[in-house]
Design a protein around this motif. Structure first.
Motif, PDB file in Angstrom:
ATOM      1  N   ASN A 175       0.519  -1.216  -0.101  1.00 17.92           N
ATOM      2  CA  ASN A 175      -0.221  -0.129  -0.304  1.00 17.92           C
ATOM      3  C   ASN A 175       0.517   1.123  -0.210  1.00 17.92           C
ATOM      4  O   ASN A 175       0.305   1.951  -0.864  1.00 17.92           O
ATOM      5  CB  ASN A 175      -0.668   0.045   1.331  1.00 17.92           C
ATOM      6  N   CYS A 176       1.733   1.431   0.764  1.00 15.81           N
ATOM      7  CA  CYS A 176       2.630   2.426   1.199  1.00 15.81           C
ATOM      8  C   CYS A 176       3.767   2.186  -1.128  1.00 15.81           C
ATOM      9  O   CYS A 176       3.533   3.727  -1.176  1.00 15.81           O
ATOM     10  CB  CYS A 176       4.160   1.854   1.483  1.00 15.81           C
ATOM     11  N   TYR A 177       3.956   1.243  -1.385  1.00 15.48           N
ATOM     12  CA  TYR A 177       4.688   0.829  -2.354  1.00 15.48           C
ATOM     13  C   TYR A 177       3.441   1.998  -3.463  1.00 15.48           C
ATOM     14  O   TYR A 177       3.634   3.308  -4.927  1.00 15.48           O
ATOM     15  CB  TYR A 177       5.063   0.060  -3.352  1.00 15.48           C
ATOM     16  N   SER A 178       2.347   1.279  -3.482  1.00 16.43           N
ATOM     17  CA  SER A 178       1.580   2.099  -4.164  1.00 16.43           C
ATOM     18  C   SER A 178       0.694   3.572  -4.317  1.00 16.43           C
ATOM     19  O   SER A 178       0.664   4.524  -5.370  1.00 16.43           O
ATOM     20  CB  SER A 178      -0.315   1.871  -3.809  1.00 16.43           C
ATOM     21  N   GLY A 179       1.166   4.905  -2.508  1.00 12.58           N
ATOM     22  CA  GLY A 179       0.946   6.104  -2.718  1.00 12.58           C
ATOM     23  C   GLY A 179       2.187   6.828  -4.181  1.00 12.58           C
ATOM     24  O   GLY A 179       1.610   7.572  -3.934  1.00 12.58           O
ATOM     25  N   ALA A 180       3.021   5.795  -4.065  1.00 10.27           N
ATOM     26  CA  ALA A 180       3.990   6.839  -4.260  1.00 10.27           C
ATOM     27  C   ALA A 180       4.593   6.129  -6.024  1.00 10.27           C
ATOM     28  O   ALA A 180       5.255   6.885  -6.625  1.00 10.27           O
ATOM     29  CB  ALA A 180       5.632   6.272  -3.802  1.00 10.27           C
ATOM     30  N   ALA A 181       2.924   5.150  -6.474  1.00 11.26           N
ATOM     31  CA  ALA A 181       3.700   4.814  -7.822  1.00 11.26           C
ATOM     32  C   ALA A 181       3.024   5.729  -9.149  1.00 11.26           C
ATOM     33  O   ALA A 181       3.967   5.594  -9.892  1.00 11.26           O
ATOM     34  CB  ALA A 181       2.682   3.482  -8.201  1.00 11.26           C
ATOM     35  N   ARG A 197       9.865   5.144  -2.326  1.00 10.40           N
ATOM     36  CA  ARG A 197      10.453   2.924  -2.034  1.00 10.40           C
ATOM     37  C   ARG A 197      10.852   3.141  -0.757  1.00 10.40           C
ATOM     38  O   ARG A 197      10.664   2.137   0.027  1.00 10.40           O
ATOM     39  CB  ARG A 197      10.647   2.804  -2.983  1.00 10.40           C
ATOM     40  N   GLU A 198      12.349   3.292  -0.448  1.00  8.41           N
ATOM     41  CA  GLU A 198      13.083   3.326   0.269  1.00  8.41           C
ATOM     42  C   GLU A 198      12.512   3.398   1.440  1.00  8.41           C
ATOM     43  O   GLU A 198      12.967   2.961   2.680  1.00  8.41           O
ATOM     44  CB  GLU A 198      14.547   3.947   0.270  1.00  8.41           C
ATOM     45  N   ALA A 199      11.909   4.813   1.377  1.00  3.56           N
ATOM     46  CA  ALA A 199      11.520   5.422   2.655  1.00  3.56           C
ATOM     47  C   ALA A 199      10.206   4.747   2.971  1.00  3.56           C
ATOM     48  O   ALA A 199       9.918   3.926   4.664  1.00  3.56           O
ATOM     49  CB  ALA A 199      10.781   6.830   3.068  1.00  3.56           C
ATOM     50  N   LYS A 203      10.535   1.819   6.310  1.00  2.00           N
ATOM     51  CA  LYS A 203       9.531   2.157   7.630  1.00  2.00           C
ATOM     52  C   LYS A 203       8.288   0.304   7.651  1.00  2.00           C
ATOM     53  O   LYS A 203       8.055   0.199   9.058  1.00  2.00           O
ATOM     54  CB  LYS A 203       7.867   2.647   6.986  1.00  2.00           C
ATOM     55  N   TYR A 204       8.653   0.032   7.175  1.00  2.00           N
ATOM     56  CA  TYR A 204       7.751  -1.328   7.295  1.00  2.00           C
ATOM     57  C   TYR A 204       8.733  -2.531   7.703  1.00  2.00           C
ATOM     58  O   TYR A 204       8.667  -3.166   8.490  1.00  2.00           O
ATOM     59  CB  TYR A 204       7.650  -2.435   5.505  1.00  2.00           C
ATOM     60  N   VAL A 205      10.110  -2.795   7.542  1.00  2.00           N
ATOM     61  CA  VAL A 205      11.110  -3.610   8.381  1.00  2.00           C
ATOM     62  C   VAL A 205      10.947  -2.568   9.563  1.00  2.00           C
ATOM     63  O   VAL A 205      10.860  -4.031  10.138  1.00  2.00           O
ATOM     64  CB  VAL A 205      12.732  -3.411   7.404  1.00  2.00           C
ATOM     65  N   PHE A 206      10.685  -1.933  10.282  1.00  2.00           N
ATOM     66  CA  PHE A 206      10.927  -2.050  11.463  1.00  2.00           C
ATOM     67  C   PHE A 206       9.179  -1.193  12.152  1.00  2.00           C
ATOM     68  O   PHE A 206       9.598  -0.926  13.039  1.00  2.00           O
ATOM     69  CB  PHE A 206      11.748  -0.300  11.768  1.00  2.00           C
ATOM     70  N   SER A 207       9.069  -1.441  11.917  1.00  2.00           N
ATOM     71  CA  SER A 207       7.701  -1.663  11.777  1.00  2.00           C
ATOM     72  C   SER A 207       7.145  -3.058  12.502  1.00  2.00           C
ATOM     73  O   SER A 207       7.147  -3.889  12.371  1.00  2.00           O
ATOM     74  CB  SER A 207       6.045  -0.671  10.403  1.00  2.00           C
ATOM     75  N   SER A 208       6.406  -2.477  13.913  1.00  2.00           N
ATOM     76  CA  SER A 208       6.029  -3.333  14.623  1.00  2.00           C
ATOM     77  C   SER A 208       4.512  -4.023  14.200  1.00  2.00           C
ATOM     78  O   SER A 208       4.087  -5.198  14.976  1.00  2.00           O
ATOM     79  CB  SER A 208       6.169  -2.986  15.950  1.00  2.00           C
ATOM     80  N   THR A 209       4.087  -3.184  13.585  1.00  3.31           N
ATOM     81  CA  THR A 209       2.313  -3.902  13.644  1.00  3.31           C
ATOM     82  C   THR A 209       1.611  -3.474  12.158  1.00  3.31           C
ATOM     83  O   THR A 209       2.827  -2.805  11.111  1.00  3.31           O
ATOM     84  CB  THR A 209       1.527  -3.238  14.529  1.00  3.31           C
ATOM     85  N   ASP A 210       0.996  -3.889  11.503  1.00  2.00           N
ATOM     86  CA  ASP A 210       1.057  -3.968  10.610  1.00  2.00           C
ATOM     87  C   ASP A 210      -1.084  -3.435   9.608  1.00  2.00           C
ATOM     88  O   ASP A 210      -1.286  -4.826  10.335  1.00  2.00           O
ATOM     89  CB  ASP A 210       1.455  -5.062   8.774  1.00  2.00           C
ATOM     90  N   PRO A 211      -0.776  -3.130  10.220  1.00  2.00           N
ATOM     91  CA  PRO A 211      -2.993  -2.377  10.388  1.00  2.00           C
ATOM     92  C   PRO A 211      -3.172  -3.199   9.288  1.00  2.00           C
ATOM     93  O   PRO A 211      -4.856  -3.587   9.067  1.00  2.00           O
ATOM     94  CB  PRO A 211      -3.122  -1.151  10.517  1.00  2.00           C
TER      95      PRO A 211
END
Length: 262
Positions: A175-181, A197-199, A203-211
């Protein structure tokens, strides 16, 4: 209401310009050189490399953005939508670039008319395409015989909108990638796109939850006849209006029909 588990891909039908439903993805294909047929479900390896007509499955992958019908008819619609609703347009670009598109000479499983919310008979339905959360499969035997590029473009547009509808099942990284496409459409913003994309990845790697729902975890999606009508209806509107739509109206439609939230 027809329940669809996350692990079961969606089967998109394209009858009278665009119809769709859901069923386990199954492609009849040959395994290796033995001539033995198998059911391909996009999952486990049941006999080594798979292929059709002497070619590996991977050889049928295409860049749908290079398709002439996409360039002539679909891309202008996306660019017009981007003027008023860049986030939705970005979703559309994301589906064309981040899903693997195949044009492959195989017959696709047919659905019953009652499954896709139409009133005409099953014998009148033809299966032109299907998709799951990672790939879009187009029957090239039908696609290549369509009389006009407009018909091919409408099928592509339909599959893009189906992909956007399925974004609610994707993880937060996708979903994050989609926002930058949308940045991908401007060569001058190539570096900015890479940074975005790097951001997302950091953010995904260091996020403890995935809503966002993660495919394979067990959550599901309910699709009704209204869902099918919504995808077809939105496609007809965007096609007829050539992508001209106000942001507030599109946002209201997305919310009223629970189609996509941002």
């Amino acid at each position: 209401m027809i329940k669809l588990k996350v692990l079961i891909p969606l089967l998109a039908s394209f009858a009278l310009m665009a119809c769709q439903g859901q069923k386990t993805e199954v492609i009849r294909e040959y395994v290796g050189n033995s001539g033995r047929e198998s059911n391909y479900d996009g999952g486990t390896d049941s006999g080594g490399g798979n292929g059709v007509d002497g070619h590996s499955i991977e050889e049928y992958a295409v860049n749908i953005q290079e398709d002439a019908s996409y360039q002539q008819y679909v891309l202008p619609i996306i660019l017009k939508i981007a003027e008023t609703h860049p986030r939705f347009a970005s979703d559309m670009v994301h589906i064309t670039s981040e899903r693997t598109w195949y044009k492959i000479p195989v017959s696709l499983n047919s659905l019953k008319a009652t499954q896709i919310g139409v009133s005409f008979g099953d014998k009148d339905l033809q299966q032109f395409a299907l998709q799951n959360l990672k790939a879009v499969w187009i029957n090239s035997r039908h696609f290549d015989r369509f009389e006009t590029d407009e018909t091919r473009a409408r099928l592509i547009l339909h599959e893009i909108l189906m992909g956007v509808r399925l974004m609610k099942l994707k993880n937060s990284l996708d979903n994050c990638y989609s926002g930058a496409a949308l940045l991908k459409l401007n060569p001058a913003k190539a570096d900015e796109y890479k940074k975005e994309r790097e951001a997302c990845a950091i953010k995904y790697v260091f996020s403890s939850t995935d809503p966002i729902l993660i495919p394979g975890v067990g959550s599901g999606l309910d699709l009704s006849n209204d869902d099918y009508d919504n995808i077809r209806g939105l496609g007809v509107n965007l096609w007829n209006e050539k992508g001209v739509i106000s942001k507030i109206e599109l946002d209201a439609w997305l919310k009223a029909n629970k189609f996509r939230s941002y």
